[in-house]
Scaffold this active site. Structure first.
Site, PDB file in Angstrom:
ATOM      1  N   GLU A  97      53.254  66.806  76.214  1.00  0.00           N
ATOM      2  CA  GLU A  97      52.023  66.242  75.869  1.00  0.00           C
ATOM      3  C   GLU A  97      51.607  65.219  76.785  1.00  0.00           C
ATOM      4  O   GLU A  97      52.150  64.245  77.212  1.00  0.00           O
ATOM      5  CB  GLU A  97      52.253  65.741  74.420  1.00  0.00           C
ATOM      6  CG  GLU A  97      50.706  65.010  74.051  1.00  0.00           C
ATOM      7  CD  GLU A  97      50.436  64.782  72.669  1.00  0.00           C
ATOM      8  OE1 GLU A  97      51.426  64.700  71.978  1.00  0.00           O
ATOM      9  OE2 GLU A  97      49.235  64.612  72.138  1.00  0.00           O
ATOM     10  N   GLU A 118      41.147  61.599  66.079  1.00  0.00           N
ATOM     11  CA  GLU A 118      40.209  62.902  65.487  1.00  0.00           C
ATOM     12  C   GLU A 118      39.706  62.402  64.045  1.00  0.00           C
ATOM     13  O   GLU A 118      38.611  62.890  63.882  1.00  0.00           O
ATOM     14  CB  GLU A 118      41.311  64.090  65.200  1.00  0.00           C
ATOM     15  CG  GLU A 118      40.309  65.252  64.739  1.00  0.00           C
ATOM     16  CD  GLU A 118      41.534  66.564  64.688  1.00  0.00           C
ATOM     17  OE1 GLU A 118      42.480  66.399  64.890  1.00  0.00           O
ATOM     18  OE2 GLU A 118      41.053  67.436  64.133  1.00  0.00           O
ATOM     19  N   SER A 144      44.405  59.453  64.382  1.00  0.00           N
ATOM     20  CA  SER A 144      43.485  58.609  63.968  1.00  0.00           C
ATOM     21  C   SER A 144      42.088  58.604  64.883  1.00  0.00           C
ATOM     22  O   SER A 144      41.016  58.597  64.416  1.00  0.00           O
ATOM     23  CB  SER A 144      44.112  57.192  64.371  1.00  0.00           C
ATOM     24  OG  SER A 144      44.696  57.049  65.394  1.00  0.00           O
ATOM     25  N   ASN A 188      51.564  58.094  85.022  1.00  0.00           N
ATOM     26  CA  ASN A 188      50.223  58.866  85.095  1.00  0.00           C
ATOM     27  C   ASN A 188      50.664  60.255  84.977  1.00  0.00           C
ATOM     28  O   ASN A 188      51.348  60.761  86.310  1.00  0.00           O
ATOM     29  CB  ASN A 188      49.574  58.488  86.682  1.00  0.00           C
ATOM     30  CG  ASN A 188      48.462  59.251  86.944  1.00  0.00           C
ATOM     31  OD1 ASN A 188      48.015  59.945  85.994  1.00  0.00           O
ATOM     32  ND2 ASN A 188      48.068  59.048  88.011  1.00  0.00           N
ATOM     33  N   ASP A 223      40.573  60.601  77.021  1.00  0.00           N
ATOM     34  CA  ASP A 223      39.274  59.745  77.266  1.00  0.00           C
ATOM     35  C   ASP A 223      38.247  60.531  77.812  1.00  0.00           C
ATOM     36  O   ASP A 223      38.293  61.123  78.852  1.00  0.00           O
ATOM     37  CB  ASP A 223      39.934  58.419  77.939  1.00  0.00           C
ATOM     38  CG  ASP A 223      41.240  57.917  77.463  1.00  0.00           C
ATOM     39  OD1 ASP A 223      40.942  57.460  76.199  1.00  0.00           O
ATOM     40  OD2 ASP A 223      41.862  57.736  78.209  1.00  0.00           O
TER      41      ASP A 223
END
Ligand SMILES: C[S@@+](CC[C@H](N)C(=O)[O-])C[C@H]1O[C@@H](n2cnc3c(N)ncnc32)[C@H](O)[C@@H]1O
Length: 306
Positions: free
Chosen positions: A90, A288, A286, A142, A165
């Site tokens: 993920e 979504e 949270s 990153n 983001d």
């Protein structure tokens, strides 16, 4: 936790925006998809980092910042997880809600969370501990750099990018994570036949994800043409104008509403479709929830690595 660092080969010559490896230029010579938010840990998260990092946090050698990856470092997942199993990665795992939920449901797979936000990683480790999960590891990196070299080619069996983001403003669009260079990295790490799942609550980013991945010869949309026309969440956003206001205030950059600025406002009907049904393995996070409370649509996409 130490991964195998004894790998002589240098990272492959891929162009990765904002990475140290890119032409050996200084880190952040290109825009990155994140900003440094407060990385100070407090209270339970601080304790979690101290107590749990040895067990769950991958010890990534750095070149510059604490989110960089030293060129030449390659993760040996078998060593890190202590077993060989399919690997789910993920990108931008936030507080770890999705990865912990899925890891609990699927003990036969290994799960790796890539995140730059230290408090999010601490919270994820707390979840791992509380849920007694043995199949999750986290790395403060990153993700683009990790995917360029730290993760071996064709080593990932499923990749997730949920609610990246949005970078609304026109001058910030280049910071979006999912762009052509990221598709190249995703194709590099995914094994043939593996799934790439994405979700966003912003229509212009959803359109960008769909265009980038549809244009890639490496990916096939599993829901090609589905939910087009009136069924399309994009059509519904355009018709409702829901993204034109956020928290009661218009979202504007100059004269254009920024969230729809690069798709066109009220363009009419989305004839392409290609939207996946909501992935039932993705819990309501949270992020979504806030989107749904604001009345926005959620766009899911699922691609298969050819
Ligand atoms: C809007 S949040 C969504 C978090 C989570 N996926 C969710 O759905 O709740 C996006 C996350 O991506 C992380 N992020 C952004 N760019 C990243 C990058 N290049 N590598 C790793 N994490 C990144 C941010 O720190 C942030 O936690």
């Amino acid at each position: 936790m130490n991964a195998d660092q004894d790998v002589p080969a240098a990272a492959p010559a891929l162009t990765v925006p904002g990475t140290a490896a890119e032409g050996r230029q200084p880190f952040r010579s290109q825009p990155v998809s994140f900003v440094r938010r407060g990385s100070r840990l407090q209270g339970r998260r601080r304790e979690a980092w101290a107590e749990l990092a040895d067990d769950y946090l991958i010890d990534v050698p750095r070149i510059t910042t604490d989110t960089s990856v030293a060129p030449g470092f390659v993760l040996d997942a078998d060593v890190v997880f202590g077993r060989r199993a399919p690997l789910v990665v993920e990108v931008g795992s936030g507080l770890g809600e999705a990865i912990a939920a899925m890891a609990e449901r699927e003990p036969g797979r290994n799960f790796l969370a890539l995140e730059v936000y230290r408090p999010g990683l601490a919270q994820t480790m707390l979840r791992i501990e509380q849920q007694s999960l043995t199949n999750v590891r986290v790395a403060q990196v990153n993700a683009a750099e990790a995917m360029a070299g730290m993760l071996p080619a064709s080593s990932v069996d499923e990749l997730w990018v949920y609610f990246p983001d949005p970078w609304h403003k026109a001058r910030h669009l280049k910071r979006r994570l999912v762009q052509e260079s990221f598709a190249v990295l995703a194709a590099r790490v995914l094994t043939p036949g593996a799934l790439f799942r994405l979700a966003t609550d912003w229509s212009s980013y959803a359109v960008q994800m769909r265009s980038v991945l549809d244009a890639s010869a490496d990916f096939e949309n599993l829901h090609h043409g589905e939910r087009a026309g009136a069924q399309s969440p994009l059509t519904q956003v355009w018709e409702s104008g829901v993204e034109l206001v956020v928290g009661g205030a218009p979202v504007r950059e100059g004269k254009d509403p920024v969230s729809t600025g690069n798709t066109g406002v009220n363009e009419g009907t989305d004839t392409l479709g290609g939207w996946a049904p909501r992935f039932e393995g993705r819990p309501l996070t949270s992020f979504e929830n806030k989107a749904i409370e604001a009345g926005r649509m959620v766009f899911d996409l699922t691609y298969r690595r050819r």
